[in-house]
Design a protein around this motif. Structure first.
Motif, mmCIF file in Angstrom:
data_model
loop_
_atom_site.group_PDB
_atom_site.id
_atom_site.type_symbol
_atom_site.label_atom_id
_atom_site.label_comp_id
_atom_site.label_asym_id
_atom_site.label_seq_id
_atom_site.Cartn_x
_atom_site.Cartn_y
_atom_site.Cartn_z
ATOM 1 N N MET A 49 0.768 -1.179 0.006
ATOM 2 C CA MET A 49 -0.096 -0.073 0.146
ATOM 3 C C MET A 49 0.885 1.213 0.190
ATOM 4 O O MET A 49 0.426 2.265 -0.598
ATOM 5 C CB MET A 49 -0.913 0.103 1.147
ATOM 6 N N GLN A 74 -11.618 0.795 -4.766
ATOM 7 C CA GLN A 74 -10.068 0.673 -5.118
ATOM 8 C C GLN A 74 -9.942 -0.643 -5.525
ATOM 9 O O GLN A 74 -10.405 -1.647 -5.042
ATOM 10 C CB GLN A 74 -9.215 1.081 -4.104
ATOM 11 N N LEU A 76 -6.558 -2.929 -6.653
ATOM 12 C CA LEU A 76 -4.695 -3.023 -6.765
ATOM 13 C C LEU A 76 -4.591 -4.477 -7.028
ATOM 14 O O LEU A 76 -4.955 -5.509 -6.199
ATOM 15 C CB LEU A 76 -4.418 -2.603 -5.358
ATOM 16 N N ARG A 80 5.038 -8.152 -7.557
ATOM 17 C CA ARG A 80 6.298 -8.389 -7.042
ATOM 18 C C ARG A 80 6.465 -7.750 -5.745
ATOM 19 O O ARG A 80 6.155 -6.679 -5.526
ATOM 20 C CB ARG A 80 7.617 -8.760 -7.759
ATOM 21 N N ALA A 81 7.290 -8.527 -4.650
ATOM 22 C CA ALA A 81 7.786 -7.539 -3.460
ATOM 23 C C ALA A 81 8.815 -6.856 -4.061
ATOM 24 O O ALA A 81 9.525 -6.896 -4.649
ATOM 25 C CB ALA A 81 8.080 -8.563 -2.434
ATOM 26 N N LEU B 63 -7.173 1.139 3.774
ATOM 27 C CA LEU B 63 -6.787 -0.231 3.012
ATOM 28 C C LEU B 63 -5.361 -0.620 3.592
ATOM 29 O O LEU B 63 -5.273 -1.818 3.603
ATOM 30 C CB LEU B 63 -6.522 0.190 1.690
ATOM 31 N N ALA B 64 -4.540 0.126 4.279
ATOM 32 C CA ALA B 64 -3.328 -0.328 4.664
ATOM 33 C C ALA B 64 -3.540 -1.099 5.913
ATOM 34 O O ALA B 64 -2.836 -1.981 6.238
ATOM 35 C CB ALA B 64 -2.502 0.967 5.298
ATOM 36 N N SER B 67 -4.342 -4.437 4.389
ATOM 37 C CA SER B 67 -2.848 -4.843 3.946
ATOM 38 C C SER B 67 -2.187 -5.508 4.866
ATOM 39 O O SER B 67 -1.425 -6.678 5.020
ATOM 40 C CB SER B 67 -2.229 -3.922 3.077
ATOM 41 N N GLU B 68 -1.838 -4.923 6.287
ATOM 42 C CA GLU B 68 -1.424 -5.549 7.291
ATOM 43 C C GLU B 68 -1.941 -6.731 7.760
ATOM 44 O O GLU B 68 -0.968 -7.702 8.035
ATOM 45 C CB GLU B 68 -1.485 -4.384 8.466
ATOM 46 N N THR B 71 -0.778 -9.344 4.833
ATOM 47 C CA THR B 71 0.886 -9.543 5.242
ATOM 48 C C THR B 71 1.060 -10.444 6.194
ATOM 49 O O THR B 71 1.824 -11.603 5.969
ATOM 50 C CB THR B 71 1.605 -8.067 5.357
ATOM 51 N N ALA B 72 0.276 -10.211 7.160
ATOM 52 C CA ALA B 72 0.511 -11.254 8.597
ATOM 53 C C ALA B 72 -0.067 -12.540 8.074
ATOM 54 O O ALA B 72 0.597 -13.535 8.652
ATOM 55 C CB ALA B 72 -0.304 -10.532 9.813
ATOM 56 N N GLU B 76 4.976 -12.805 2.210
ATOM 57 C CA GLU B 76 5.448 -12.482 0.911
ATOM 58 C C GLU B 76 4.452 -12.852 -0.296
ATOM 59 O O GLU B 76 4.327 -12.137 -1.404
ATOM 60 C CB GLU B 76 6.778 -12.946 0.591
ATOM 61 N N TRP B 78 1.494 -12.318 -0.266
ATOM 62 C CA TRP B 78 0.614 -11.114 -0.481
ATOM 63 C C TRP B 78 1.328 -10.041 -1.153
ATOM 64 O O TRP B 78 0.934 -9.442 -2.105
ATOM 65 C CB TRP B 78 0.098 -10.746 0.808
ATOM 66 N N LEU B 79 2.643 -9.834 -0.854
ATOM 67 C CA LEU B 79 3.375 -8.677 -1.328
ATOM 68 C C LEU B 79 3.536 -8.816 -2.998
ATOM 69 O O LEU B 79 3.855 -8.095 -3.649
ATOM 70 C CB LEU B 79 4.674 -8.456 -0.736
ATOM 71 N N ALA B 80 3.710 -10.247 -3.235
ATOM 72 C CA ALA B 80 4.207 -10.728 -4.503
ATOM 73 C C ALA B 80 3.077 -11.061 -5.549
ATOM 74 O O ALA B 80 3.431 -11.051 -6.760
ATOM 75 C CB ALA B 80 5.537 -11.513 -4.614
ATOM 76 N N GLY B 82 -0.678 -10.343 -4.562
ATOM 77 C CA GLY B 82 -1.838 -10.047 -3.990
ATOM 78 C C GLY B 82 -2.683 -9.101 -4.940
ATOM 79 O O GLY B 82 -2.437 -8.691 -5.691
ATOM 80 N N ARG B 83 -4.145 -9.388 -4.778
ATOM 81 C CA ARG B 83 -5.044 -8.634 -5.423
ATOM 82 C C ARG B 83 -6.107 -8.146 -4.547
ATOM 83 O O ARG B 83 -6.634 -8.952 -3.880
ATOM 84 C CB ARG B 83 -5.560 -9.471 -6.686
ATOM 85 N N LEU B 84 -6.482 -7.059 -4.462
ATOM 86 C CA LEU B 84 -7.482 -6.437 -3.694
ATOM 87 C C LEU B 84 -8.629 -5.548 -4.373
ATOM 88 O O LEU B 84 -8.379 -4.819 -5.310
ATOM 89 C CB LEU B 84 -6.712 -5.451 -2.509
ATOM 90 N N LYS B 85 -9.749 -5.930 -4.161
ATOM 91 C CA LYS B 85 -10.777 -4.990 -4.798
ATOM 92 C C LYS B 85 -11.994 -4.707 -3.892
ATOM 93 O O LYS B 85 -12.620 -5.630 -3.320
ATOM 94 C CB LYS B 85 -11.571 -5.967 -5.911
ATOM 95 N N VAL B 86 -12.074 -3.456 -3.363
ATOM 96 C CA VAL B 86 -12.867 -3.191 -2.399
ATOM 97 C C VAL B 86 -13.900 -1.974 -2.735
ATOM 98 O O VAL B 86 -13.437 -1.238 -3.712
ATOM 99 C CB VAL B 86 -12.229 -2.697 -1.162
#
Lengths: 136, 135
Positions: A49, A74, A76, A80-81, B63-64, B67-68, B71-72, B76, B78-80, B82-86
């Motif tokens: 984010m 939104q 997203l 990649r990390a 949204l952060a 995302s936290e 991530t938990a 990784e 999620w970081l590499a 992930g897809r989010l639709k809200v």
């Protein structure tokens, strides 16, 4: 800044914006959002984010949000990390624009690439704001 | 660093929630970091004249929190991938306690799809949508 999103037509493409994921800024972001999942890890990973926020910030330096703008939705996708110190390029375009009952509904698509040109993030924001508040 | 987690969690598994107490100071801090000085977030006088009647948090700040949580749960992955639709359903305000939560609704193709949401202390849905994590 005179230009705001409100004055932009559908199809408008923002010039690409380059920015760096500086360690200082990433620390500030993590502190601001209190991200306990990635923060203590301390191995230079960047919350996804944060990339979205920094990309949006870079674009808002080209065209600000009209006063009273509201974020409706939104999407997203992260490819990649990312790590602090990386340099990225964000591109955006006004993908849709409509007006209803004196409010503008706008979709803005965003694509972020790394220094090698590989996609790292893509997204779409849906915003609304009062018509006529677009500035010049 | 967050390790690679098993991204094919069983349907029905609930993700560990993330709970944040929202304050105007936190919203202001995010505004400075995010470079989004929309007065709806930072100017109580301006915000009082809007339909919200007061300042509200940035959607990207809320949204952060999601995302936290992801991530938990997924590290990784999620970081590499992930897809989010809200959709934003209601504003998060200073003084709110925001809880990000999620539940696995299906696993397919080596990935996992979760329903995700943020609610305030009154149980009102602030954000809802779907997150997908690929293997």
């Amino acid at each position: 800044m005179a230009l705001t999103l409100g004055s932009l037509p559908k199809g408008h493409r923002f010039p690409p914006v380059e920015f760096a994921l500086s360690p200082k800024w990433v620390r500030e972001y993590i502190a601001a959002v209190e991200d306990a999942a990635i923060g203590p890890a301390g191995d230079a990973l960047v919350p996804p984010m944060a990339v979205a926020a920094l990309s949006v910030r870079a674009l808002l330096e080209q065209a600000g949000l009209p006063p009273g703008a509201i974020h409706l939705g939104q999407e997203l996708t992260f490819s990649r990390a990312l790590h602090t110190g990386e340099r990225l390029t964000a591109e955006a375009a006004v993908a849709s624009r409509g007006e209803r009952q004196d409010w503008v509904l706008m979709g803005v698509e965003l694509a972020v690439r790394d220094a090698a040109g590989r996609p790292v993030m893509a997204g779409r924001a849906t915003l609304t704001f009062p018509a006529g508040g677009g500035g010049s | 660093m967050p390790s690679q987690r098993d991204v094919t969690l069983k349907t029905g598994v609930e993700l560990g929630p993330v709970v944040k107490a929202l304050t105007q100071a936190k919203i202001d801090r995010y505004a400075r970091a995010g470079g989004d000085g929309n007065p709806l977030h930072t100017d109580p006088e301006f915000a009082a004249q809007t339909q919200f009647g007061g300042t509200v948090a940035h959607g990207m700040l809320v949204l952060a929190y999601l995302s936290e949580m992801l991530t938990a749960a997924f590290g990784e992955a999620w970081l590499a991938g992930g897809r989010l639709k809200v959709r934003f359903r209601a504003p998060a305000r200073p003084g709110d306690t925001v809880t990000a939560a999620g539940r696995v609704v299906r696993s397919e193709g080596g990935g996992t799809v979760c329903e995700v949401e943020c609610r305030n202390q009154r149980g009102e849905v602030l954000v809802s949508g779907e997150a997908e994590v690929s293997a």
